[in-house]
Design a protein around this motif. Structure first.
Motif, mmCIF file in Angstrom:
data_model
loop_
_atom_site.group_PDB
_atom_site.id
_atom_site.type_symbol
_atom_site.label_atom_id
_atom_site.label_comp_id
_atom_site.label_asym_id
_atom_site.label_seq_id
_atom_site.Cartn_x
_atom_site.Cartn_y
_atom_site.Cartn_z
ATOM 1 N N GLY A 298 -30.999 -55.081 -34.350
ATOM 2 C CA GLY A 298 -30.021 -54.178 -33.786
ATOM 3 C C GLY A 298 -29.934 -52.877 -34.551
ATOM 4 N N SER A 299 -29.152 -51.961 -34.004
ATOM 5 C CA SER A 299 -28.943 -50.687 -34.671
ATOM 6 C C SER A 299 -27.524 -50.192 -34.424
ATOM 7 N N LEU A 300 -27.047 -49.412 -35.375
ATOM 8 C CA LEU A 300 -25.756 -48.749 -35.309
ATOM 9 C C LEU A 300 -25.958 -47.367 -35.929
ATOM 10 N N VAL A 301 -25.849 -46.333 -35.094
ATOM 11 C CA VAL A 301 -26.131 -44.977 -35.556
ATOM 12 C C VAL A 301 -25.084 -44.023 -34.995
ATOM 13 N N GLY A 302 -24.605 -43.110 -35.834
ATOM 14 C CA GLY A 302 -23.726 -42.063 -35.328
ATOM 15 C C GLY A 302 -22.775 -41.515 -36.354
ATOM 16 N N THR A 303 -22.005 -40.534 -35.887
ATOM 17 C CA THR A 303 -20.988 -39.871 -36.697
ATOM 18 C C THR A 303 -19.742 -39.733 -35.844
ATOM 19 N N ALA A 304 -18.598 -40.014 -36.432
ATOM 20 C CA ALA A 304 -17.335 -39.859 -35.713
ATOM 21 C C ALA A 304 -16.272 -39.332 -36.663
ATOM 22 N N THR A 305 -15.385 -38.508 -36.105
ATOM 23 C CA THR A 305 -14.266 -37.971 -36.871
ATOM 24 C C THR A 305 -12.988 -38.161 -36.078
ATOM 25 N N GLY A 306 -11.886 -38.083 -36.779
ATOM 26 C CA GLY A 306 -10.608 -38.196 -36.102
ATOM 27 C C GLY A 306 -9.459 -38.040 -37.070
ATOM 28 N N THR A 307 -8.258 -38.099 -36.526
ATOM 29 C CA THR A 307 -7.032 -38.007 -37.304
ATOM 30 C C THR A 307 -6.330 -39.353 -37.212
ATOM 31 N N LEU A 308 -5.907 -39.866 -38.357
ATOM 32 C CA LEU A 308 -5.275 -41.184 -38.369
ATOM 33 C C LEU A 308 -3.922 -41.144 -37.665
ATOM 34 N N GLU B 140 -0.050 -42.581 -36.248
ATOM 35 C CA GLU B 140 1.193 -42.979 -36.925
ATOM 36 C C GLU B 140 1.135 -44.352 -37.559
ATOM 37 N N TRP B 141 0.446 -45.306 -36.914
ATOM 38 C CA TRP B 141 0.449 -46.670 -37.435
ATOM 39 C C TRP B 141 -0.338 -46.806 -38.737
ATOM 40 N N PHE B 142 -0.906 -45.711 -39.247
ATOM 41 C CA PHE B 142 -1.546 -45.723 -40.564
ATOM 42 C C PHE B 142 -0.542 -45.404 -41.673
ATOM 43 N N GLY B 143 0.745 -45.327 -41.324
ATOM 44 C CA GLY B 143 1.801 -45.144 -42.319
ATOM 45 C C GLY B 143 1.627 -43.886 -43.144
ATOM 46 N N PRO B 144 1.554 -44.024 -44.491
ATOM 47 C CA PRO B 144 1.505 -42.838 -45.354
ATOM 48 C C PRO B 144 0.258 -41.975 -45.162
ATOM 49 N N TRP B 145 -0.764 -42.498 -44.494
ATOM 50 C CA TRP B 145 -1.995 -41.738 -44.264
ATOM 51 C C TRP B 145 -2.055 -41.129 -42.861
ATOM 52 N N ALA B 146 -1.002 -41.324 -42.067
ATOM 53 C CA ALA B 146 -0.965 -40.744 -40.722
ATOM 54 C C ALA B 146 -1.148 -39.236 -40.818
ATOM 55 N N GLY B 147 -1.985 -38.688 -39.949
ATOM 56 C CA GLY B 147 -2.255 -37.266 -39.937
ATOM 57 C C GLY B 147 -3.446 -36.861 -40.798
ATOM 58 N N ASP B 148 -3.957 -37.787 -41.611
ATOM 59 C CA ASP B 148 -5.133 -37.492 -42.432
ATOM 60 C C ASP B 148 -6.386 -37.489 -41.563
ATOM 61 N N ARG B 149 -7.327 -36.646 -41.929
ATOM 62 C CA ARG B 149 -8.602 -36.530 -41.222
ATOM 63 C C ARG B 149 -9.620 -37.475 -41.853
#
Length: 144
Positions: free
Chosen positions: A2-12, A14-23
């Motif tokens: 199998g293979s897994l390839v790629g790049t993804a970005t996003g903003t965390l 609210e349910w990430f608590g103190p890290w919400a809003g982090d990129r």
């Protein structure tokens, strides 16, 4: 195989608590099967939307399993740090990581776990892919 390839970005969310809003950004490139895997990963976790890193590390993928559109990849950090209050030492080299990806044609989902924050990581073991990146994506595939 199998293979897994790629790049993804996003903003965390609210349910990430103190890290919400982090990129966050994930670069994954893995090929093989649970017994014979090669690949690498890079992770960036910024403070808010800045380029200041809360965590930044990279390493080798050591196990990959693929079932349909889902891939689980685990690996070991070869270089990096995490600046988190609960960590006595920011050097996370040698710690295990886990990535789970659902390749859903432009609406991918993923999730991850870090040994350095107390998550137990076993080879090719993952979590439900609950996070939806806002940009980029992954390709999960199988081949002979």
């Amino acid at each position: 195989m199998g293979s897994l390839v790629g790049t993804a970005t996003g903003t965390l969310p609210e349910w990430f608590g103190p890290w919400a809003g982090d990129r966050v950004r994930f670069d994954l490139d893995a090929h093989g099967d649970p017994m014979n895997t090669t690949g690498t990963f890079k992770v960036f976790h910024g403070v808010g939307t800045t380029d200041e890193a809360r965590a930044e590390f990279e390493g080798d993928i050591t196990c990959l399993t693929v079932a349909g559109p889902v891939a689980i990849a685990t690996g070991v950090i070869t270089h990096g740090y995490a600046d988190l209050p609960q960590l006595p030492d920011p050097d996370v080299t040698g710690k295990k990581v886990s990535f789970t990806v659902l390749d859903h044609g432009g609406r991918d989902r993923m999730y991850w776990a870090w040994e350095f924050v107390g998550a137990p990581i076993n080879d090719c073991q993952g979590l439900a892919p609950m996070f939806r990146p806002s940009h980029g994506g992954f390709r999960v595939g199988t081949y002979d």
